[in-house]
Design a protein around this motif. Sequence first.
Motif, short mmCIF file in Angstrom:
data_model
loop_
_atom_site.label_atom_id
_atom_site.label_comp_id
_atom_site.label_asym_id
_atom_site.label_seq_id
_atom_site.Cartn_x
_atom_site.Cartn_y
_atom_site.Cartn_z
N MET A 1 0.85 -1.18 0.00
CA MET A 1 0.00 0.00 0.00
C MET A 1 0.89 1.24 0.00
SD MET A 1 -2.99 0.96 2.71
CE MET A 1 -3.92 2.43 2.52
N LYS A 2 0.45 2.22 -0.73
CA LYS A 2 1.17 3.48 -0.81
C LYS A 2 1.06 4.22 0.53
CE LYS A 2 0.99 7.34 -3.90
NZ LYS A 2 0.36 7.93 -5.05
N HIS A 3 2.12 4.93 0.90
CA HIS A 3 2.10 5.68 2.16
C HIS A 3 1.09 6.83 2.09
CE1 HIS A 3 5.29 3.63 4.24
NE2 HIS A 3 6.02 3.67 3.13
N LEU A 4 0.42 7.04 3.21
CA LEU A 4 -0.54 8.13 3.30
C LEU A 4 0.18 9.47 3.31
CD1 LEU A 4 -2.72 6.64 6.17
CD2 LEU A 4 -3.40 6.84 3.79
N ARG A 5 -0.43 10.47 2.73
CA ARG A 5 0.14 11.81 2.80
C ARG A 5 -0.09 12.35 4.21
NH1 ARG A 5 0.19 14.86 -2.72
NH2 ARG A 5 0.66 13.08 -4.03
N ARG A 6 0.70 13.31 4.59
CA ARG A 6 0.67 13.81 5.96
C ARG A 6 -0.71 14.25 6.44
NH1 ARG A 6 3.75 18.68 8.95
NH2 ARG A 6 3.74 17.72 10.98
N PRO A 7 -1.47 15.05 5.69
CA PRO A 7 -2.80 15.45 6.19
C PRO A 7 -3.74 14.27 6.41
CG PRO A 7 -2.15 16.86 4.36
CD PRO A 7 -1.15 15.74 4.43
N ALA A 8 -3.70 13.32 5.49
CA ALA A 8 -4.56 12.13 5.63
C ALA A 8 -4.12 11.29 6.81
CB ALA A 8 -4.52 11.30 4.35
N ARG A 9 -2.80 11.12 6.97
CA ARG A 9 -2.27 10.33 8.08
C ARG A 9 -2.64 10.97 9.42
NH1 ARG A 9 2.16 11.26 10.73
NH2 ARG A 9 3.09 12.47 9.06
N ARG A 10 -2.51 12.28 9.50
CA ARG A 10 -2.83 12.97 10.76
C ARG A 10 -4.32 12.90 11.07
NH1 ARG A 10 0.48 18.47 11.06
NH2 ARG A 10 0.29 18.11 13.29
N ALA A 11 -5.15 13.07 10.06
CA ALA A 11 -6.60 12.98 10.27
C ALA A 11 -6.98 11.57 10.71
CB ALA A 11 -7.34 13.36 8.99
N LEU A 12 -6.41 10.58 10.07
CA LEU A 12 -6.70 9.18 10.43
C LEU A 12 -6.19 8.86 11.83
CD1 LEU A 12 -8.08 6.70 9.31
CD2 LEU A 12 -5.90 6.00 8.35
N LEU A 13 -5.05 9.43 12.20
CA LEU A 13 -4.52 9.22 13.54
C LEU A 13 -5.45 9.82 14.59
CD1 LEU A 13 -2.19 8.11 15.24
CD2 LEU A 13 -1.04 10.31 14.94
N VAL A 14 -6.02 10.99 14.31
CA VAL A 14 -6.99 11.60 15.23
C VAL A 14 -8.22 10.71 15.37
CG1 VAL A 14 -8.59 13.55 15.53
CG2 VAL A 14 -6.20 13.97 14.92
N VAL A 15 -8.70 10.19 14.25
CA VAL A 15 -9.85 9.27 14.29
C VAL A 15 -9.50 8.03 15.11
CG1 VAL A 15 -11.26 7.71 12.88
CG2 VAL A 15 -10.90 10.07 12.14
N HIS A 16 -8.34 7.45 14.84
CA HIS A 16 -7.94 6.21 15.53
C HIS A 16 -7.81 6.43 17.04
CE1 HIS A 16 -6.25 2.28 16.11
NE2 HIS A 16 -5.20 2.80 16.71
N VAL A 17 -7.15 7.49 17.43
CA VAL A 17 -6.98 7.75 18.87
C VAL A 17 -8.34 8.04 19.50
CG1 VAL A 17 -6.00 9.36 20.56
CG2 VAL A 17 -4.57 8.48 18.70
N SER A 18 -9.19 8.79 18.81
CA SER A 18 -10.51 9.13 19.36
C SER A 18 -11.38 7.89 19.57
CB SER A 18 -11.24 10.11 18.43
OG SER A 18 -10.51 11.31 18.33
N VAL A 19 -11.48 7.03 18.58
CA VAL A 19 -12.32 5.85 18.75
C VAL A 19 -11.70 4.85 19.72
CG1 VAL A 19 -13.63 6.07 16.60
CG2 VAL A 19 -11.49 4.78 16.59
N SER A 20 -10.37 4.81 19.79
CA SER A 20 -9.71 3.93 20.75
C SER A 20 -9.99 4.39 22.18
CB SER A 20 -8.20 3.90 20.51
OG SER A 20 -7.91 3.37 19.24
#
Length: 175
Positions: A1-20
């Motif tokens: 899989m191609k690496h996520l760009r920084r804005p997408a990675r950061r947004a996904l990290l916020v989602v992941h931490v929030s739901v966790s």
Amino acid sequence: MKHLRRPARRALLVVHVSVSVAWLGLSLGLLTLGITAYTTQDPTLTEAAYRVMKVFADWLLAPVALPTLGSGLVLSLGTPWGLARHRWVWIKFWITLATAAATVFALRPEITHAAASGVPDSSLVAAPVVSTSAYLFMTAISVLKPWGLTRRGRRLREAARSGKAVDAPAPLRRA
């Protein structure tokens, strides 16, 4: 899989931490209700606690567990951490998969049964204790990142240093 760009990675990290964090909070709430239902001498309070647990189970458990698993999987595949490169990521993946499956297929039906019967059930104390412990453990390894690389991670690192493509398909042989 191609690496996520920084804005997408950061947004996904916020989602992941929030739901966790939501999953951990939900587990603590279920633990509190389970202890209340199991220890009280008031059958009305036992029934009420199990009914509230059923609302949480019906409306929140799967919608919190599945995005936690999904966002973690996409983050691992879309970042240099990789899914099977570092032991802590690999262990987190399997614990998350196991707790999500246990939540959906074992805990929810058990809560539904307890809400219908209104009889104190020690398993509805034990299950949130186990899940809360698992989520706290996963939080700790996310922060500490122990244990180093997996065998695959070491192979990939060596291949990157030497310029070889480890995951590339083997060349076709002509007969």
